[in-house]
Structures are given as C-alpha cells and as structure tokens.
Scaffold this motif. Structure first.
Motif, PDB file in Angstrom:
ATOM      1  N   ARG A 135       0.835  -1.378  -0.017  1.00 46.13           N
ATOM      2  CA  ARG A 135      -0.120   0.285  -0.188  1.00 46.13           C
ATOM      3  C   ARG A 135       0.738   1.373   0.293  1.00 46.13           C
ATOM      4  NH1 ARG A 135      -2.339   0.233   5.781  1.00 46.13           N
ATOM      5  NH2 ARG A 135      -0.116   0.623   7.117  1.00 46.13           N
ATOM      6  N   LEU A 136       1.972   1.202   0.431  1.00 42.67           N
ATOM      7  CA  LEU A 136       2.864   1.920   0.500  1.00 42.67           C
ATOM      8  C   LEU A 136       3.573   2.623  -0.460  1.00 42.67           C
ATOM      9  CD1 LEU A 136       3.504   4.285   2.227  1.00 42.67           C
ATOM     10  CD2 LEU A 136       5.308   2.762   3.390  1.00 42.67           C
ATOM     11  N   LEU A 137       3.577   1.674  -1.381  1.00 44.68           N
ATOM     12  CA  LEU A 137       4.330   1.159  -2.905  1.00 44.68           C
ATOM     13  C   LEU A 137       3.364   2.108  -3.692  1.00 44.68           C
ATOM     14  CD1 LEU A 137       6.175  -1.729  -3.743  1.00 44.68           C
ATOM     15  CD2 LEU A 137       7.300   0.259  -2.688  1.00 44.68           C
ATOM     16  N   SER A 138       2.272   1.518  -3.889  1.00 44.79           N
ATOM     17  CA  SER A 138       1.443   2.065  -4.478  1.00 44.79           C
ATOM     18  C   SER A 138       1.284   3.989  -4.052  1.00 44.79           C
ATOM     19  CB  SER A 138      -0.036   1.613  -4.575  1.00 44.79           C
ATOM     20  OG  SER A 138      -1.244   2.152  -3.696  1.00 44.79           O
ATOM     21  N   ARG A 139       1.475   4.322  -3.433  1.00 46.30           N
ATOM     22  CA  ARG A 139       1.629   5.772  -2.518  1.00 46.30           C
ATOM     23  C   ARG A 139       2.529   6.123  -3.899  1.00 46.30           C
ATOM     24  NH1 ARG A 139      -2.503   4.003  -0.937  1.00 46.30           N
ATOM     25  NH2 ARG A 139      -3.856   4.805   0.392  1.00 46.30           N
ATOM     26  N   PHE A 140       4.110   5.388  -3.438  1.00 48.55           N
ATOM     27  CA  PHE A 140       5.125   6.059  -3.825  1.00 48.55           C
ATOM     28  C   PHE A 140       4.769   6.389  -5.508  1.00 48.55           C
ATOM     29  CE2 PHE A 140       8.196   4.935  -0.839  1.00 48.55           C
ATOM     30  CZ  PHE A 140       7.429   5.510   0.282  1.00 48.55           C
ATOM     31  N   LYS A 141       3.960   5.502  -6.011  1.00 49.07           N
ATOM     32  CA  LYS A 141       3.981   5.347  -7.500  1.00 49.07           C
ATOM     33  C   LYS A 141       2.685   6.742  -7.825  1.00 49.07           C
ATOM     34  CE  LYS A 141       4.952   0.502  -7.339  1.00 49.07           C
ATOM     35  NZ  LYS A 141       4.764  -1.164  -7.404  1.00 49.07           N
ATOM     36  N   TRP A 142       1.864   7.418  -7.006  1.00 50.65           N
ATOM     37  CA  TRP A 142       1.193   7.826  -7.314  1.00 50.65           C
ATOM     38  C   TRP A 142       1.534   9.248  -8.271  1.00 50.65           C
ATOM     39  CZ3 TRP A 142      -2.490   8.748  -2.594  1.00 50.65           C
ATOM     40  CH2 TRP A 142      -2.978   7.536  -2.650  1.00 50.65           C
ATOM     41  N   GLY A 143       2.890  10.252  -7.513  1.00 52.18           N
ATOM     42  CA  GLY A 143       3.392  11.049  -8.518  1.00 52.18           C
ATOM     43  C   GLY A 143       4.229  10.762  -9.770  1.00 52.18           C
ATOM     44  N   LEU A 144       4.843  11.482  -9.058  1.00 54.41           N
ATOM     45  CA  LEU A 144       5.792  10.669 -10.335  1.00 54.41           C
ATOM     46  C   LEU A 144       7.578  10.256  -9.741  1.00 54.41           C
ATOM     47  CD1 LEU A 144       7.331  11.567 -13.362  1.00 54.41           C
ATOM     48  CD2 LEU A 144       8.283  13.962 -12.302  1.00 54.41           C
TER      49      LEU A 144
END
Ligand code: ADP
Ligand code: MG
Length: 340
Positions: free
Chosen positions: A154-163
């Motif tokens: 879930r944290l990795l997916s947040r990291f990928k939200w932006g750029l």
C-alpha cells in the motif's frame, strides 16, 4: 529548524541529460508545492548522484518563494528513530500530529524504511493525511519503487502516485561543468587538461568527482605540489580503487562454487543435476542483486544462458528461500561470504 542546507540550491545543481527530468520536476514542485500532479515527487538513483542535494534545493526554493510554509527535511533514518522514541515515551500521537501539520515534507533515503513495518505504518497515515490536504511530499530513494524490497504494497502504491524521476550518471560534459562550477565557487584555478582528466576517469559518483578535485586542491596548496597530470593520476587512482567495491560476476561464481565444493565449470555446465542447477541459480540471483549487469549479460557470463533463464532463476531463488529452510540457509551463508 527546517533542516535545509542553503548551499544545496538549484543554482548549484548543474543541469545535464542525466538529471534534466528530475531537476525540472523539482522546479515545478517548488513553483507550486502540492499543486502539481508530482505528488509525491520521488527522486531515485545511485549513491552520490545528487538526490539529497536536489531534495534540499526544492525545499530551499519553496522556503524562498513561500516563507509562510513549513518545510521539513528529514532522513528516513532519523524519522524512524523519532518514531521509535515516541513509542517509548508514549507520545506517538504527538509525533503523528507534528508531521501532519507540515506543508512540505521531504524524506530522504526512504529505502531505509524497508522491513520496518511500524514506521511504514505510521508514515502511511501521515502520507495520506498530507496528500489529502494538498500538502507536498518529496521522497528520495536508491531504487525505483518497483525495485524496492520489504516495503508494504500500500505504501509502494502511494509512492507511484506522483512522479518517479531518476538521477542517472552524469555524462562527461556535465561532469566537467560540475567540477568547473565547484572550482569557481572555491576560487581555485586549475588547468582544463586536469579537470578533463578527472572528469574522464571518475564516472559514476558526483561525490567522488568532487572528492578527487578537493584532494588535488589540498595537495597543491598544503604540499605546494604543482597540479600536474601525474598528480591527478595518483589521486584519481586512489578514488577509483576505493570505489571498485562492486563484486564481479566472476567473483560471485567463484564464491558460490566454493560454497558447494564444485568448480566454476561445473556450475556453468549444462547438467540438470539438482544441486548444480541450484548453485547456478544462486549465482544468477546474486549477480542480479549485487551488480548492475543486465539479465542478458548475467546469463551470457554464467554458462551462456539467456535472460529468461536468469529471470526464472531469480524467481526460483526468491520462492525457495521463503518455502525451504535449507535453501534459505544457502542464501544467507552465501550473502555473508559476498558481503563487502
Ligand atoms: P546522493 O544523496 O544521491 O547520494 P548527494 O546529493 O549527497 O548524493 O550528492 C553528492 C555530492 O555531489 C554533493 O556534494 C552534491 O552537491 C554533488 N552533486 C550531485 N549532483 C550534482 C549536480 N548536478 N550539480 C552539482 N553538484 C552535484
Ligand atoms: Mg543522499
């Protein structure tokens, strides 16, 4: 209290092909913190390529443009320590609250959070709060999110939200301009020939590039030696030697075959005997983990296999080490032997 270093400015962060995307994204974020789709902005790349510098530069620029905004720079390591202390002192909520009211949060080296589930959990909640409130998050890491290990999904997916923007090895021209800029700022003159020599020979780490020039300046001013190509050669050699710590694929094959008491030819052979196949797969796995070589190049060096075989080997080792205790011991033992 923002922990920002004003020397790490955009002005001093020289632009080149290797950093253009990350640098421009940083400038965009600094112009409108929280107001671009680059949220979070994750800057990743190898050691000494400017992640910390760029992260500070963004913070410094924001502080300049928006003095009323609270900007905080912190390393993931320090963040973790603070969190652990807050748990010990029973003020975890104060810790969370402190971070939730920041306008721009910069966390350096987030790979440090890997395997630290408590800290990841608290960071997840802080991140969500900031993001939902239009606050800017800037992260740096030594790897791209897809390559991060032991970080919750879930944290990795947040990291990928932006750029996610990569800092690559600077090319020769950029290395020369970084050196010249450093010399200029220090008020030191150095023949072009010497600057070129240093830039030509130190390729993969800006910190070492600068270190070599600093050594050269020190030698010439303290020991009153003339800065010659010979002196530059001696110094560059020291730097290059010290940094050649990446293990070679040959060395990995040697260590793995020694461990299983076979020779390298056997490890590379076409046999399907289980223990030999496993040794070969382990060599491939460690080559992938510990060198920058591509799958194809690993395959060709370990018994002329193709990249798919190497990929399969890496997956097999991953699987077996989580299901098979004996196999996991192999992995751990070899990892210890290979540790530099
Ligand atoms: P990292 O955090 O990626 O390990 P740093 O940000 O600490 O790397 O950078 C290492 C050194 O190289 C610092 O002194 C930094 O100022 C310098 N540096 C890196 N990239 C650049 C650049 N593009 N222009 C000028 N200096 C740079
Ligand atoms: Mg750094």
């Amino acid at each position: 209290e923002s922990q920002l270093n004003p020397n790490y400015s955009f002005e001093n962060f020289l632009e080149g092909d290797s950093n253009r995307l990350a640098r421009s994204a940083g400038l965009a974020v600094a112009a409108k913190p929280g107001g671009t789709s680059f949220n979070p902005l994750l800057i990743f790349g190898g050691v000494g390529l400017g992640k910390t510098h760029l992260a500070h530069a963004i913070g410094v620029d924001i502080k300049d443009k928006y003095p009323e905004k609270t900007v905080l720079y912190i390393s993931a390591e320090k963040f973790t320590q603070q969190y652990i202390d807050s748990v010990k002192k029973n003020n975890r909520n104060d810790f969370i609250h402190f971070y939730q009211i920041i306008d721009v949060l910069i966390i350096d080296d987030v790979q440090f959070l890997s395997g630290k589930s408590g800290t990841q959990d608290v960071f997840f909640h802080i991140f969500n709060h900031l993001h939902q409130n239009g606050k800017q998050v800037i992260l740096t890491s030594d790897k791209a999110p897809v390559d991060m290990q032991d970080i919750e999904q879930r944290l990795l997916s947040r990291f990928k939200w932006g750029l996610s923007a990569e800092l690559q090895n600077p090319d020769f021209e950029t290395r020369v301009s970084i050196l010249k800029n450093k010399l200029y700022r220090d008020g030191v003159e150095m023949p072009d020939e010497i600057v070129d020599y240093v830039a030509k020979n130190i390729k993969s780490n800006v910190r070492e590039l600068e270190g070599a020039i600093i050594s050269l300046i020190a030698q010439s001013s303290f020991n009153r030696k003339e800065i010659t190509i010979d002196l530059a050669k001696q110094i560059v050699e020291k730097f290059v030697k010290n940094t050649k710590r990446e293990v070679s694929i040959d060395y990995i094959q040697k260590v793995v075959s020694d461990y299983f008491q076979m020779d390298v030819d056997t490890l590379q052979s076409k046999t399907r005997k289980r223990h030999i196949v496993q040794a070969r797969q382990l060599a491939m796995f460690f080559a992938k983990k510990m060198t920058k070589a591509s799958l194809a190049s690993i395959g060709s060096q370990i018994g002329k296999r193709d990249h798919a075989t190497v990929l399969h080997a890496c997956k097999t080792v991953d699987n077996l080490s989580s299901t098979d205790k004996q196999f996991r011991k192999y992995v751990e033992d070899i990892a210890k032997k290979l540790a530099v």
